[in-house]
Design a protein around this motif. Structure first.
Motif, PDB file in Angstrom:
ATOM      1  N   ARG A   1      -2.819   5.870  -2.685  1.00  0.00           N
ATOM      2  CA  ARG A   1      -3.412   5.151  -1.554  1.00  0.00           C
ATOM      3  C   ARG A   1      -4.917   4.926  -1.783  1.00  0.00           C
ATOM      4  O   ARG A   1      -5.431   3.845  -1.526  1.00  0.00           O
ATOM      5  CB  ARG A   1      -3.186   5.973  -0.295  1.00  0.00           C
ATOM      6  CG  ARG A   1      -3.279   5.231   0.991  1.00  0.00           C
ATOM      7  CD  ARG A   1      -2.754   6.160   2.103  1.00  0.00           C
ATOM      8  NE  ARG A   1      -2.966   5.620   3.398  1.00  0.00           N
ATOM      9  CZ  ARG A   1      -2.044   4.980   4.104  1.00  0.00           C
ATOM     10  NH1 ARG A   1      -0.845   4.811   3.614  1.00  0.00           N
ATOM     11  NH2 ARG A   1      -2.317   4.508   5.293  1.00  0.00           N
TER      12      ARG A   1
ATOM     13  N   ARG B   1       0.853  -1.188   0.000  1.00  0.00           N
ATOM     14  CA  ARG B   1       0.000   0.000   0.000  1.00  0.00           C
ATOM     15  C   ARG B   1       0.888   1.237   0.000  1.00  0.00           C
ATOM     16  O   ARG B   1       1.835   1.318   0.789  1.00  0.00           O
ATOM     17  CB  ARG B   1      -0.871  -0.029   1.252  1.00  0.00           C
ATOM     18  CG  ARG B   1      -1.890   1.063   1.325  1.00  0.00           C
ATOM     19  CD  ARG B   1      -2.749   0.879   2.561  1.00  0.00           C
ATOM     20  NE  ARG B   1      -3.841   1.825   2.576  1.00  0.00           N
ATOM     21  CZ  ARG B   1      -4.259   2.446   3.670  1.00  0.00           C
ATOM     22  NH1 ARG B   1      -3.700   2.187   4.834  1.00  0.00           N
ATOM     23  NH2 ARG B   1      -5.255   3.291   3.611  1.00  0.00           N
ATOM     24  N   PRO B   2       0.589   2.218  -0.866  1.00  0.00           N
ATOM     25  CA  PRO B   2       1.404   3.440  -0.901  1.00  0.00           C
ATOM     26  C   PRO B   2       1.400   4.169   0.445  1.00  0.00           C
ATOM     27  O   PRO B   2       0.479   4.024   1.246  1.00  0.00           O
ATOM     28  CB  PRO B   2       0.716   4.292  -1.975  1.00  0.00           C
ATOM     29  CG  PRO B   2       0.029   3.308  -2.844  1.00  0.00           C
ATOM     30  CD  PRO B   2      -0.431   2.217  -1.909  1.00  0.00           C
TER      31      PRO B   2
ATOM     32  N   MET C   1       1.567   7.380   3.271  1.00  0.00           N
ATOM     33  CA  MET C   1       0.579   8.404   3.620  1.00  0.00           C
ATOM     34  C   MET C   1       0.656   9.647   2.745  1.00  0.00           C
ATOM     35  O   MET C   1      -0.337  10.323   2.541  1.00  0.00           O
ATOM     36  CB  MET C   1       0.735   8.819   5.087  1.00  0.00           C
ATOM     37  CG  MET C   1       0.252   7.777   6.038  1.00  0.00           C
ATOM     38  SD  MET C   1       0.179   8.251   7.780  1.00  0.00           S
ATOM     39  CE  MET C   1       1.097   9.727   7.936  1.00  0.00           C
TER      40      MET C   1
ATOM     41  N   TYR D   1      -5.311   2.270  -4.456  1.00  0.00           N
ATOM     42  CA  TYR D   1      -4.976   0.965  -3.890  1.00  0.00           C
ATOM     43  C   TYR D   1      -6.118   0.452  -3.019  1.00  0.00           C
ATOM     44  O   TYR D   1      -6.534  -0.699  -3.134  1.00  0.00           O
ATOM     45  CB  TYR D   1      -3.677   1.064  -3.072  1.00  0.00           C
ATOM     46  CG  TYR D   1      -3.230  -0.251  -2.488  1.00  0.00           C
ATOM     47  CD1 TYR D   1      -2.307  -1.051  -3.159  1.00  0.00           C
ATOM     48  CD2 TYR D   1      -3.715  -0.707  -1.265  1.00  0.00           C
ATOM     49  CE1 TYR D   1      -1.893  -2.260  -2.637  1.00  0.00           C
ATOM     50  CE2 TYR D   1      -3.318  -1.916  -0.734  1.00  0.00           C
ATOM     51  CZ  TYR D   1      -2.397  -2.697  -1.424  1.00  0.00           C
ATOM     52  OH  TYR D   1      -2.000  -3.905  -0.898  1.00  0.00           O
ATOM     53  N   ASP D   2      -6.632   1.319  -2.147  1.00  0.00           N
ATOM     54  CA  ASP D   2      -7.708   0.922  -1.232  1.00  0.00           C
ATOM     55  C   ASP D   2      -8.976   0.541  -1.995  1.00  0.00           C
ATOM     56  O   ASP D   2      -9.661  -0.411  -1.622  1.00  0.00           O
ATOM     57  CB  ASP D   2      -8.008   2.033  -0.226  1.00  0.00           C
ATOM     58  CG  ASP D   2      -6.887   2.218   0.792  1.00  0.00           C
ATOM     59  OD1 ASP D   2      -6.001   1.349   0.895  1.00  0.00           O
ATOM     60  OD2 ASP D   2      -6.900   3.261   1.481  1.00  0.00           O
TER      61      ASP D   2
END
Length: 86
Positions: A55, A46-47, A49, A58-59
């Motif tokens: 992110r 996961r990338p 913050m 990905y999520d």
């Protein structure tokens, strides 16, 4: 070539004809279903913050884990048709 795959490829062309930019939520939905349909379950880390866009993408994709490629393609097609007002 299956009917779903043919319709999926057509939807990829059709989405480029939208006159308005879809909302961020719609774009994430399209991205996640496209990736799930073409690549399967999410892979990699996961990338961080600071990469908020990466992110979110990905999520969104990770949220579809376990969905079949066929189902993802059908949901992508349905979303494109909804955005086109079909």
């Amino acid at each position: 070539m299956s009917d779903t795959k043919t319709a999926f490829e057509q939807a990829q062309k059709d989405v480029k004809t939208l006159t308005e930019r879809p909302s961020n939520d719609d774009l994430l939905t399209l991205y996640a279903h496209f990736k799930q349909g073409t690549d399967g379950d999410v892979s990699g880390k996961r990338p961080g913050m600071l990469d908020m866009v990466g992110r979110a993408k990905y999520d969104a994709w990770a949220g579809l884990k376990g969905m079949s490629s066929e189902d993802a393609m059908q949901k992508y097609i349905a979303k494109v048709n909804e955005l086109l007002g079909r």
